[in-house]
Design an enzyme around this catalytic site. Structure first.
Site, PDB file in Angstrom:
ATOM      1  CB  CYS A 184      35.557  42.678  44.683  1.00 32.30           C
ATOM      2  SG  CYS A 184      36.766  43.082  45.648  1.00 32.30           S
ATOM      3  CB  CYS A 212      39.496  49.119  43.544  1.00 30.11           C
ATOM      4  SG  CYS A 212      38.108  48.514  42.823  1.00 30.11           S
ATOM      5  CD  GLU A 237      37.333  52.719  49.932  1.00 29.95           C
ATOM      6  OE1 GLU A 237      37.610  51.395  50.186  1.00 29.95           O
ATOM      7  OE2 GLU A 237      36.365  53.127  49.765  1.00 29.95           O
ATOM      8  CB  CYS A 239      31.773  48.410  46.694  1.00 22.11           C
ATOM      9  SG  CYS A 239      31.872  47.023  45.238  1.00 22.11           S
TER      10      CYS A 239
HETATM   11  S1  SF4 Z   1      35.531  48.727  46.210  1.00 21.06           S
HETATM   12 FE1  SF4 Z   1      34.171  46.611  45.616  1.00 21.06          FE
HETATM   13  S2  SF4 Z   1      35.520  45.813  43.634  1.00 21.06           S
HETATM   14 FE2  SF4 Z   1      36.912  47.441  43.949  1.00 21.06          FE
HETATM   15  S3  SF4 Z   1      37.648  46.624  46.149  1.00 21.06           S
HETATM   16 FE3  SF4 Z   1      35.846  47.347  47.345  1.00 21.06          FE
HETATM   17  S4  SF4 Z   1      34.998  45.652  47.149  1.00 21.06           S
HETATM   18 FE4  SF4 Z   1      36.052  46.129  45.954  1.00 21.06          FE
END
Ligand code: SF4
Length: 278
Positions: free
Chosen positions: A12, A95, A125, A190
């Protein structure tokens, strides 16, 4: 044997940015480049970057000097501040979609909402988003977690970007039943993953066997595998072609391939070529 690679397979934009930034730093900079945790949930890419000189550590305290790269998952604000105090240069590749979740969590927290984060408790995350609530948020990974909550007042919900859409919806439904004075819900999953899952499910319905390629620790690859397995029971999650088992291919004419967000194109091609050679 025929092989179909589904649309949206592989890196991605968030992962692509982290990897290309690390590669550039390793090439251009003379100071050490460090990352807390694996740069991406893919062991082949991680090994390649370590060979090029990347220093992978567990915590900020393990880095003595040089550059700290923040990967696409982000890092708790308090950790970033601490790294700066230690004199480290920060290169932030969080991101943009994750930054948006962090900002929503910060705003909700500052406006007095209890921030509920749907996601996996130990996912990096999620730890970073939790840090944006000054560690006062609550992480929920299931409806049972919600039922056990002792909460009232204003509640705001955000999600790990790679969390299961269906569990997210079940959690939100359970929250609505709780009748909070105010409930604000932000679906921050996402959208690139939803597109990838849909494309993979279409292919899974058309082939004899489906291969889902990606790290065994990768949340989005696990979701992709679950989505394909639902449609085609003859689905396998692999990292490389070395995991092929001959019996999988018995009576199979067409194989579909999809790959998680941290899988490079060269691994997808490698697996596709190995399938075609059978
Ligand atoms: S939010 Fe989506 S685009 Fe961003 S790192 Fe995660 S999977 Fe990839």
């Amino acid at each position: 044997m025929n092989c179909i690679v589904t649309e949206f397979s592989g890196f991605c934009h968030g992962v692509k940015n982290t990897i290309s930034t690390i590669e550039k730093l390793l090439k251009d900079e003379s100071q050490p480049v460090s990352c807390i945790g694996l740069p991406v949930h893919n062991s082949q890419i991680t090994e390649k970057l370590i060979t090029q000189g990347l220093n992978v550590v567990d915590k900020v305290e393990d880095i003595q000097s040089g550059i700290l790269i923040i990967r696409a998952h982000g890092l708790p604000p308090e950790r970033i501040e601490y790294a700066k105090k230690r004199g480290l240069k920060i290169v932030d590749t969080t991101c943009n979609i994750v930054v948006r979740v962090q900002n929503i969590a910060k705003t909700l927290h500052s406006e007095g909402y209890t921030v509920l984060i749907t996601g996996e408790h130990e996912h990096p995350e999620v730890r970073a988003i939790y840090g944006c609530t000054q560690e006062e948020g609550i992480v929920c990974s299931s409806v049972n977690d919600v039922r056990a909550l002792k909460l009232d007042g204003k509640v705001g919900v955000v999600s790990q970007t790679t969390f299961s859409e269906s569990i997210f919806r079940k959690i939100v439904t359970a929250l609505i039943e709780r009748n909070f004075s105010e409930l604000r819900v932000f679906d921050t999953i996402c959208s690139t993953l939803a597109k990838r899952n849909t494309a993979a499910q279409i292919t899974a319905s058309q082939v004899d066997m489906m291969l889902v390629v990606g790290g065994k620790m990768s949340s989005n690859t696990k979701r992709l595998y679950e989505a394909c397995k639902k449609i085609n029971p003859n689905t396998y999650h692999i990292e490389t072609k070395e995991e092929f088992s001959d019996e999988w291919f018995t009576g199979v004419e067409t194989v579909g391939i999809t790959a998680g967000a941290s899988t490079p194109q060269w691994i997808i091609h490698d697996i596709c070529n190995a399938v075609k050679a059978r």
